[in-house]
Design an enzyme around this catalytic site. Structure first.
Site, PDB file in Angstrom:
ATOM      1  N   GLY A   1       0.853  -1.206   0.000  1.00  0.00           N
ATOM      2  CA  GLY A   1       0.000   0.000   0.000  1.00  0.00           C
ATOM      3  C   GLY A   1       0.878   1.242   0.000  1.00  0.00           C
TER       4      GLY A   1
ATOM      5  N   GLY B   1      -0.121   5.085  -1.267  1.00  0.00           N
ATOM      6  CA  GLY B   1      -1.244   5.796  -0.662  1.00  0.00           C
ATOM      7  C   GLY B   1      -0.755   7.009   0.118  1.00  0.00           C
ATOM      8  CD  GLN B   2      -3.240  11.060   4.183  1.00  0.00           C
ATOM      9  OE1 GLN B   2      -3.970  10.215   4.700  1.00  0.00           O
ATOM     10  NE2 GLN B   2      -3.203  12.305   4.599  1.00  0.00           N
TER      11      GLN B   2
ATOM     12  CG  ASP C   1      -5.318  -8.158  -4.890  1.00  0.00           C
ATOM     13  OD1 ASP C   1      -5.364  -7.938  -3.661  1.00  0.00           O
ATOM     14  OD2 ASP C   1      -6.324  -8.292  -5.597  1.00  0.00           O
TER      15      ASP C   1
ATOM     16  CE1 TYR D   1      -9.527   1.773   7.672  1.00  0.00           C
ATOM     17  CE2 TYR D   1     -10.504   3.337   9.203  1.00  0.00           C
ATOM     18  CZ  TYR D   1      -9.392   2.827   8.553  1.00  0.00           C
ATOM     19  OH  TYR D   1      -8.157   3.371   8.790  1.00  0.00           O
TER      20      TYR D   1
ATOM     21  CE  LYS E   1      -7.090  -0.083   9.545  1.00  0.00           C
ATOM     22  NZ  LYS E   1      -5.788  -0.609   9.106  1.00  0.00           N
TER      23      LYS E   1
ATOM     24  CB  ILE F   1      -2.642  11.028   8.698  1.00  0.00           C
ATOM     25  CG1 ILE F   1      -2.656   9.806   9.627  1.00  0.00           C
ATOM     26  CG2 ILE F   1      -1.215  11.487   8.423  1.00  0.00           C
ATOM     27  CD1 ILE F   1      -1.994  10.004  10.959  1.00  0.00           C
TER      28      ILE F   1
HETATM   29  N1  LIG Z   1      -4.638   8.354   6.517  1.00  0.00           N
HETATM   30  C1  LIG Z   1      -5.231   8.357   7.702  1.00  0.00           C
HETATM   31  O1  LIG Z   1      -5.757   9.394   8.140  1.00  0.00           O
HETATM   32  C2  LIG Z   1      -5.264   7.106   8.539  1.00  0.00           C
HETATM   33  C3  LIG Z   1      -5.814   7.177   9.833  1.00  0.00           C
HETATM   34  C4  LIG Z   1      -5.880   6.027  10.595  1.00  0.00           C
HETATM   35  C5  LIG Z   1      -5.326   4.831  10.121  1.00  0.00           C
HETATM   36  N2  LIG Z   1      -4.778   4.792   8.871  1.00  0.00           N
HETATM   37  C6  LIG Z   1      -4.260   3.492   8.397  1.00  0.00           C
HETATM   38  O2  LIG Z   1      -2.976   3.646   7.813  1.00  0.00           O
HETATM   39  C7  LIG Z   1      -2.819   2.729   6.716  1.00  0.00           C
HETATM   40  C8  LIG Z   1      -2.463   3.506   5.452  1.00  0.00           C
HETATM   41  O3  LIG Z   1      -3.483   4.452   5.207  1.00  0.00           O
HETATM   42  P1  LIG Z   1      -3.432   5.492   3.986  1.00  0.00           P
HETATM   43  O4  LIG Z   1      -4.111   6.713   4.454  1.00  0.00           O
HETATM   44  O5  LIG Z   1      -2.084   5.569   3.422  1.00  0.00           O
HETATM   45  O6  LIG Z   1      -4.443   4.760   2.976  1.00  0.00           O
HETATM   46  P2  LIG Z   1      -4.608   5.037   1.410  1.00  0.00           P
HETATM   47  O7  LIG Z   1      -6.021   4.671   1.053  1.00  0.00           O
HETATM   48  O8  LIG Z   1      -4.116   6.380   1.040  1.00  0.00           O
HETATM   49  O9  LIG Z   1      -3.617   3.954   0.802  1.00  0.00           O
HETATM   50  C9  LIG Z   1      -3.890   2.573   0.877  1.00  0.00           C
HETATM   51  C10 LIG Z   1      -3.250   1.904  -0.316  1.00  0.00           C
HETATM   52  O10 LIG Z   1      -3.653   0.528  -0.304  1.00  0.00           O
HETATM   53  C11 LIG Z   1      -3.706   0.104  -1.647  1.00  0.00           C
HETATM   54  N3  LIG Z   1      -4.565  -1.078  -1.785  1.00  0.00           N
HETATM   55  C12 LIG Z   1      -5.910  -1.133  -1.769  1.00  0.00           C
HETATM   56  N4  LIG Z   1      -6.316  -2.390  -2.007  1.00  0.00           N
HETATM   57  C13 LIG Z   1      -5.200  -3.141  -2.150  1.00  0.00           C
HETATM   58  C14 LIG Z   1      -4.978  -4.509  -2.419  1.00  0.00           C
HETATM   59  N5  LIG Z   1      -5.986  -5.374  -2.568  1.00  0.00           N
HETATM   60  N6  LIG Z   1      -3.692  -4.961  -2.503  1.00  0.00           N
HETATM   61  C15 LIG Z   1      -2.660  -4.097  -2.354  1.00  0.00           C
HETATM   62  N7  LIG Z   1      -2.820  -2.781  -2.114  1.00  0.00           N
HETATM   63  C16 LIG Z   1      -4.076  -2.314  -2.013  1.00  0.00           C
HETATM   64  C17 LIG Z   1      -4.286   1.288  -2.409  1.00  0.00           C
HETATM   65  O11 LIG Z   1      -3.880   1.236  -3.775  1.00  0.00           O
HETATM   66  C18 LIG Z   1      -3.706   2.493  -1.668  1.00  0.00           C
HETATM   67  O12 LIG Z   1      -2.596   3.046  -2.346  1.00  0.00           O
HETATM   68  C19 LIG Z   1      -4.143   1.962   6.624  1.00  0.00           C
HETATM   69  O13 LIG Z   1      -4.032   0.760   7.339  1.00  0.00           O
HETATM   70  C20 LIG Z   1      -5.124   2.874   7.320  1.00  0.00           C
HETATM   71  O14 LIG Z   1      -6.197   2.144   7.858  1.00  0.00           O
HETATM   72  C21 LIG Z   1      -4.742   5.904   8.060  1.00  0.00           C
END
Ligand SMILES: NC(=O)c1ccc[n+]([C@@H]2O[C@H](COP(=O)([O-])OP(=O)(O)OC[C@H]3O[C@@H](n4cnc5c(N)ncnc54)[C@H](O)[C@@H]3O)[C@@H](O)[C@H]2O)c1
Length: 315
Positions: free
Chosen positions: A8, A11-12, A53, A143, A147, A173
């Site tokens: 992943g 992502g963000q 995946d 979600y 978690k 975040i």
């Molecule tokens: N960003 C926040 O505010 C926040 C807050 C609390 C927890 N989190 C946790 O931090 C982690 C990262 O969050 P994020 O904000 O970067 O999420 P995001 O949605 O920006 O990125 C997640 C990534 O997972 C990838 N993904 C989705 N399905 C997939 C699959 N089947 N196989 C492989 N990759 C796949 C997507 O392409 C995406 O790039 C997550 O576990 C999220 O629950 C984030």
């Protein structure tokens, strides 16, 4: 030698965690793994990367073997708001993905697995102010359910199989590199893109909807610090509460207005308000502070100044 796989990665959080890990452990020791969404060439040119995946266990096994992996940062997830639009996908990706990562870690005897959790584990039965680490976990979103499942599965794999799984419950975040991926706190990023372009912003939460938040540099510091923490001092494992600051949309708008006086905001709450209403207003993170020395660097004001400075340079 650490050989780190980030799942992943585009992502963000991954977009900033990968460069931070590469700085610390070396460019070629950190493999950035994406899924369908291909980032632009500039992100790909910064080091080793791959695509697969995480719901496909065989594909995960092949990637872990191919890169001689000893540590996984598992960030792949369908977030809260995106998950309420497609709960079946959120169930499948979040639960199967985490299970696959833990199974492969057990089979390959990996050194460490980092799996972020979220304040989405809490629900409307949870005390909303200074929410304790150990409390009622009855979330209302798919979600959040996934978690809680991930936290408990991580505990199980640690106690039953000795897999060294660790995780923090991130609040919302805020970052200025990658756009957020469909969460309930996304407004706190979007708002800055409008503010620096001198455009009015329509917020999808009510003005007084206070939620816990954190600036990305603190989020990166937290997860990397926990990954390096002395395991013998950890009483918790996969469920560390984390806190930096809390604010409502109105308070954030006021802090932005102090920097950009022409900024204007109005409010049109949508389905995400119902999710926000079940989450804490503030978090007790004393376990993280006591067990591995967690302490945030950024206040709300410092975050706002830095966001505006960074985005103004870029946009
Ligand atoms: N960003 C926040 O505010 C926040 C807050 C609390 C927890 N989190 C946790 O931090 C982690 C990262 O969050 P994020 O904000 O970067 O999420 P995001 O949605 O920006 O990125 C997640 C990534 O997972 C990838 N993904 C989705 N399905 C997939 C699959 N089947 N196989 C492989 N990759 C796949 C997507 O392409 C995406 O790039 C997550 O576990 C999220 O629950 C984030």
């Amino acid at each position: 030698m650490k050989k780190i796989l980030v799942i992943g990665a585009f992502g963000q959080i991954g977009s900033e965690l990968v460069p931070a890990l590469r700085k610390k452990y070396g460019r070629d020791n950190v493999v950035a793994c994406g899924h369908m969404h291909k980032p632009d060439e500039s992100a790909l040119n910064t080091g080793p990367h791959d695509f697969f995946d995480v719901t496909n266990k065989k594909a995960l096994e092949d990637i872990v073997d191919k890169y001689d992996t000893d540590t996984i940062y598992h960030l792949a997830s369908i977030l809260s708001a995106a998950g309420e639009k497609n709960p079946q996908l959120a169930y499948f990706v979040n639960n199967t993905g985490t299970y696959n990562v833990l199974e492969v870690a057990r089979e390959r005897k990996l050194e460490r697995v980092m799996i972020p959790s979220s304040i989405a584990v809490f629900g409307s039965d949870t005390p909303r102010d200074n929410t304790p680490n150990k409390t009622i976990l009855r979330p209302s979103t798919m979600y959040g359910i996934s978690k809680v499942h991930g936290e408990m599965l991580g505990h199980y794999y640690f106690h039953k199989f000795g897999v060294d799984v660790r995780g923090v419950r991130f609040p919302g975040i805020i970052s200025n590199v990658a756009q957020p991926g469909g969460g309930t706190t996304d407004y706190a990023v979007d708002i800055f893109y409008y503010a620096v372009k001198h455009k009015p912003y329509t917020c999808f939460l009510k003005p007084d909807s206070t939620l816990p938040m954190m600036y990305m540099p603190d989020a990166l510091k937290a997860i990397m610090q926990l990954a390096e923490a002395d395991g013998s001092k950890l009483k918790h494992r996969t469920d560390f509460n984390l806190s930096a600051f809390s604010f409502s949309p109105a308070e954030l708008a006021a802090a932005i207005k102090a920097e950009l006086p022409d900024f204007k905001i109005d409010y049109k709450p949508d389905f995400r308000q119902a999710i926000a209403d079940t989450w804490p207003r503030s978090i007790d993170d004393s376990a993280a502070r006591a067990e591995w020395g967690w302490k945030p660097d950024y206040t709300l004001q410092a975050m706002v100044k830095d966001m505006i400075r960074e985005l103004s340079k870029r946009l």
